[in-house]
Design an enzyme around this catalytic site. Structure first.
Site: not given
Length: 371
Positions: A155, A260
């Protein structure tokens, strides 16, 4: 001297072990149905890693052939103090995967969130470089030859594709990304190295990932894949944008993983997208419409959404290395508390009682129809 809490798991001599399935048994399961396409993974909680629930253990071993640690390998847990590492649960996680012949994914080495407090206080570039070298080298070397792939950087991008302002960017500039991948490759040259993020189907962020991968490669870094988190909704992102992203990342010469995966069935405040764990909002009844049970009509929508997504995954199975769900069952899902605490969400293929949902059947039927 660096203190390493290194508690190796004991070999169980119990006869009853929920994961000891006879080799002659071949049951219908996600991992068996998709074994020729890509790995089917799940994220394990600390309790699941420690095998505290036999029913969950059995489900994990029956359905999945890849595992990711949901939280315990993040910096605040594995490196709580500057001179201390704690590999207690990480060792058990890796041993669980080895025992059950699973693909083992490490998550995550460099991430701006869930840092130990002492890491956030680093202001000096020399100190940060020393930290990154020690942190990445120590952890990757610990599991050299045992972990199959790592999320090296997690991220690092804003929604517009620019680099996120983090303690790493602030102290080292954008070169920290290249350095992280080089350090990981030096510690274990054979392990697959991934960049992992959410909303990678959005055009602006997709372009940011493309720039990032090209920069790492141009600087001599090793990057083997892009991990798209897949925290999605019933109606977005579109299949067209997901497909564009698969094709764009694959064209860079890297693997594509969905790392995810979960699909919220609940309304999001202010049309929030993504998975920034630092965002939370006040709750109300309108934001928690299904506190007890998911209506059959929504179950059907969820099943169709999963079927459409997996149909697309199968179309591009030559480009996709792994599809990992973020959790084993609905009760475990982080989406029950994000972005509003205390809600009841239903984002996975198994319900809170560990029973397969319509969504599970829809994913399985895609393979059964081809037999």
């Amino acid at each position: 001297m660096k203190l390493i809490n290194h508690c190796l798991p004991l070999i169980s001599i119990l006869i009853l072990n929920s994961c000891n399935i006879k080799k002659t048994e071949v049951s219908a399961s996600l991992k068996n149905s998709y074994k020729d396409d890509f790995y089917i993974g799940t994220a394990l909680s600390a309790d699941q890693i420690e095998e505290k629930n036999a029913k969950e253990d059995s489900l994990i071993c029956r359905e999945f052939n890849a595992i990711t640690a949901e939280n315990i390998m993040k910096s605040m847990f594995v490196h709580p103090q500057k001179d201390k590492y704690d590999f207690t649960l990480s060792d058990k996680f890796v041993a669980f995967g080895e025992k059950n012949k699973m693909f083992i994914h490490g998550h995550t080495l460099i991430w701006h969130s869930q840092l130990a407090p002492w890491m956030e206080k680093i202001k000096d570039s020399i100190e940060m470089k020393a930290f990154m070298k020690d942190h990445i080298t120590t952890i990757v070397s610990q599991y050299k030859g045992r972990i199959n792939s790592w999320d090296v950087v997690n991220e690092a991008l804003n929604e517009d594709g620019t680099l996120r302002k983090s303690v790493f960017l602030n102290t080292l500039g954008e070169d920290y990304l290249v350095d992280a991948f080089k350090l990981a490759a030096a510690a274990d040259p054979k392990v697959d190295l991934y960049y992992n993020d959410y909303n990678l189907e959005d055009p602006a962020k997709r372009e940011g990932v493309i720039r990032l991968v090209k920069k790492i490669k141009a600087a001599g870094g090793k990057i083997d894949g892009v991990g798209s988190q897949g925290h999605w909704q019933l109606d977005s992102p579109s299949l067209e944008e997901i497909e564009k992203s698969i094709l764009a990342y694959s064209a860079l010469g890297v693997k594509v993983a969905f790392t995810e995966l979960d699909i919220t069935v609940l309304p999001n405040p202010w049309d929030l997208k993504g998975a920034d764990v630092n965002q939370n909002f006040e709750g109300n009844a309108k934001m928690n419409p299904y506190p007890e049970i998911l209506p059959d009509s929504v179950q059907t929508k969820l099943a169709q959404r999963y079927a459409d997504i997996f149909k697309l995954f199968l179309k591009h199975k030559d480009k996709i290395s792994r599809v990992t769900f973020w959790g084993v069952h609905d009760r475990q899902s982080w989406l029950n508390d994000w972005p509003i605490k205390g809600r009841t969400n239903y984002p996975l293929l198994f319900d809170k009682e560990l029973q397969p949902k319509k969504a599970y059947n829809s994913v399985m039927q895609l393979k059964e129809a081809k037999k």
